[in-house]
Design a protein around this motif. Structure first.
Motif, PDB file in Angstrom:
ATOM      1  N   TRP A   1      38.251  24.132 -18.239  1.00 23.64           N
ATOM      2  CA  TRP A   1      36.894  23.591 -18.278  1.00 23.64           C
ATOM      3  C   TRP A   1      35.934  24.448 -19.099  1.00 23.64           C
ATOM      4  N   GLU A   2      36.000  25.766 -18.924  1.00 24.60           N
ATOM      5  CA  GLU A   2      35.086  26.628 -19.672  1.00 24.60           C
ATOM      6  C   GLU A   2      35.320  26.509 -21.171  1.00 24.60           C
ATOM      7  N   LEU A   3      36.594  26.438 -21.572  1.00 20.23           N
ATOM      8  CA  LEU A   3      36.903  26.295 -22.997  1.00 20.23           C
ATOM      9  C   LEU A   3      36.516  24.917 -23.519  1.00 20.23           C
ATOM     10  N   ALA A   4      36.692  23.889 -22.711  1.00 22.20           N
ATOM     11  CA  ALA A   4      36.261  22.550 -23.119  1.00 22.20           C
ATOM     12  C   ALA A   4      34.759  22.542 -23.379  1.00 22.20           C
TER      13      ALA A   4
ATOM     14  N   ALA B   1      29.842  17.284 -20.440  1.00 22.69           N
ATOM     15  CA  ALA B   1      29.303  16.888 -19.140  1.00 22.69           C
ATOM     16  C   ALA B   1      30.363  17.022 -18.056  1.00 22.69           C
ATOM     17  N   GLU B   2      31.566  16.545 -18.334  1.00 24.38           N
ATOM     18  CA  GLU B   2      32.635  16.630 -17.339  1.00 24.38           C
ATOM     19  C   GLU B   2      33.056  18.076 -17.105  1.00 24.38           C
ATOM     20  N   ALA B   3      33.179  18.842 -18.174  1.00 22.38           N
ATOM     21  CA  ALA B   3      33.604  20.234 -18.041  1.00 22.38           C
ATOM     22  C   ALA B   3      32.582  21.038 -17.249  1.00 22.38           C
ATOM     23  N   ARG B   4      31.307  20.802 -17.509  1.00 21.42           N
ATOM     24  CA  ARG B   4      30.266  21.537 -16.779  1.00 21.42           C
ATOM     25  C   ARG B   4      30.308  21.221 -15.289  1.00 21.42           C
TER      26      ARG B   4
END
Length: 443
Positions: A213-216, A334-337
């Motif tokens: 997620w952080e990399l996305a 938005a999803e990753a955050r």
């Protein structure tokens, strides 16, 4: 494994033409003569893009597996069964692109500086790495782990004995290719060719699929932060125009290099076969001003009262196919955050509202008591409306583990995870002994 021989091209150098040139296939090739200088290297690279044009329509057509698109002659079969006798999302075509890229990656490094400058060599290799990485990513998200081949097929049994790799190994290969592409490519933006920003955008998508997620978030931010990429208004401009600021990577066609994809969507009176149409309930959602908003421009109503898709409908074959655009990057971020270890729900809602605001629909009302689950469902729905006919819907629901919930009530087959990926086409299994017994479970 099944091998695909590269198409040699009669083509001008890349600098003389921005479109993907037509190709002239040859049935046999002298391996030593394929790529011998800058001109032939550039021509071979154009062949890789040409192959991508060929399979990109199969990726878009994956929407038939979900609830956004149906076959015109079977409109009540909303989520159809997948069978190994079907085309299977372009399996052979994707491997053709991989083999063409392998020729470029195998031959270009050995060319002397007198034959191709160092800068041009890096550009050619970077684009080939990107295209091969895209191909492996498309394969793994559709079929799971696949056979990985990194050398060109110079004879019929060149890859004999290559078995399927795991899903994790295939994702790793896609990422390794994108890392090499990032090292080699410039930041100069060309919306029809690979550059660093196409790499950033595809990496953001890959990290979303692999739940990094952080990399996305990081890689989506790289594109969002570049003022060359913007959400265009009105909404229809991104597909009625050409190479707008919306596009990060767009397969653009012209009257001299047309696509026949419009024939799948248009009715016979508009020069088509009417194979696919937007699913009726989904069309109703797009026409709802509170859900679809200005995205209703994706549709037009025929004299017979059917809602057809306008996105790919240009009868001269010049409708683009959008592989990466900035709207998706906002939704990725938005999803990753929302999903990262320390969720940023306010930032997630802000990104979601960028998409809603451009579509002229009511904004998501984020308040301190908003839950992550409420926000993620809103993002899922927005992806359905925003990216509705670009090959994302089925894969989105599968990668989030919600296929049984979303599709299972429509098709009981989708209650079983075996059917959340596509079967290897039976025709390819019959041609390739190394795939015998390697069919995905359930098929």
């Amino acid at each position: 494994m099944k091998n695909y021989i590269i198409l040699m091209l009669i083509a001008l150098g890349l600098s003389s033409c921005s479109r993907i040139l037509d190709t002239e296939p040859q049935t046999t090739i002298s391996d030593e003569a394929v790529i011998v200088d800058q001109k032939s290297a550039q021509a071979a690279l154009i062949g890789v893009y040409d192959g991508l044009q060929g399979y990109a329509t199969n990726i878009v057509s994956l929407d038939l597996a979900g609830d956004n698109v149906v076959n015109f002659n079977a409109q009540n079969n909303v989520v159809a069964n997948k069978t190994a006798s079907g085309s299977g999302g372009g399996f052979s075509g994707i491997y053709s692109v991989i083999n063409r890229a392998n020729f470029v990656l195998n031959k270009v490094p050995s060319l002397s500086d007198a034959l191709v400058s160092s800068a041009n060599k890096n550009q050619i290799l970077g684009e080939a790495y990107f295209l091969r990485g895209l191909a492996y990513f498309d394969l793994v998200k559709i079929y799971g782990g696949v056979q990985i081949v990194l050398e060109p097929a110079t004879k019929a049994d060149a890859h004999k004995g290559v078995k399927r790799s795991t899903k994790e190994q295939t994702y790793a290969q896609a990422l390794a290719d994108l890392n090499k592409a990032e090292e080699l490519l410039p930041t100069t933006i060309n919306r029809n060719r690979a550059n660093k920003y196409t790499v950033f955008a595809l990496k953001a998508r890959l990290y979303l699929y692999t739940e990094k997620w952080e990399l996305a978030e990081e890689f989506a931010t790289r594109s969002i932060g570049n003022t060359s990429f913007k959400l265009v208004k009105p909404y229809a401009l991104f597909f009625t125009g050409k190479n707008t600021e919306e596009s990060i990577f767009e397969l653009a066609f012209s009257t001299s290099d047309p696509s026949s994809f419009y024939t799948n969507w248009n009715s016979p009176d508009r020069g088509g076969r009417h194979d696919y149409i937007p699913e009726r309930a989904f069309a109703g959602l797009l026409l709802n001003p509170n859900l679809g908003g200005s995205r209703k421009s994706l549709l037009f109503q025929t004299p017979a009262g059917v809602y057809d898709l306008d996105q790919y409908s240009k009868q001269n074959g010049t409708s683009s196919i959008f592989l990466l655009r900035i709207a998706e990057q906002y939704l990725i971020r938005a999803e990753a955050r929302a999903k990262k270890a320390a969720p940023d729900l306010a930032g997630s809602a802000s990104d979601l509202n960028q998409i809603k605001g451009r579509a002229d629909v009511p904004l998501f009302n984020y308040i301190p008591s908003t839950t992550k689950e409420e926000l993620l469902l809103a993002i899922e729905n927005e992806r359905r409306f925003e990216l509705g006919f670009e090959g994302h819907r089925f894969l989105d629901i599968v990668r989030t583990g919600r296929a049984a919930t979303v599709f299972g009530t429509i098709n009981k087959e989708l209650l079983k995870p075996d059917f959340w990926i596509f079967p290897i086409p039976q025709s390819d299994i019959l041609r390739d002994p190394d795939l015998t017994g390697a069919q995905n479970p359930g098929y």
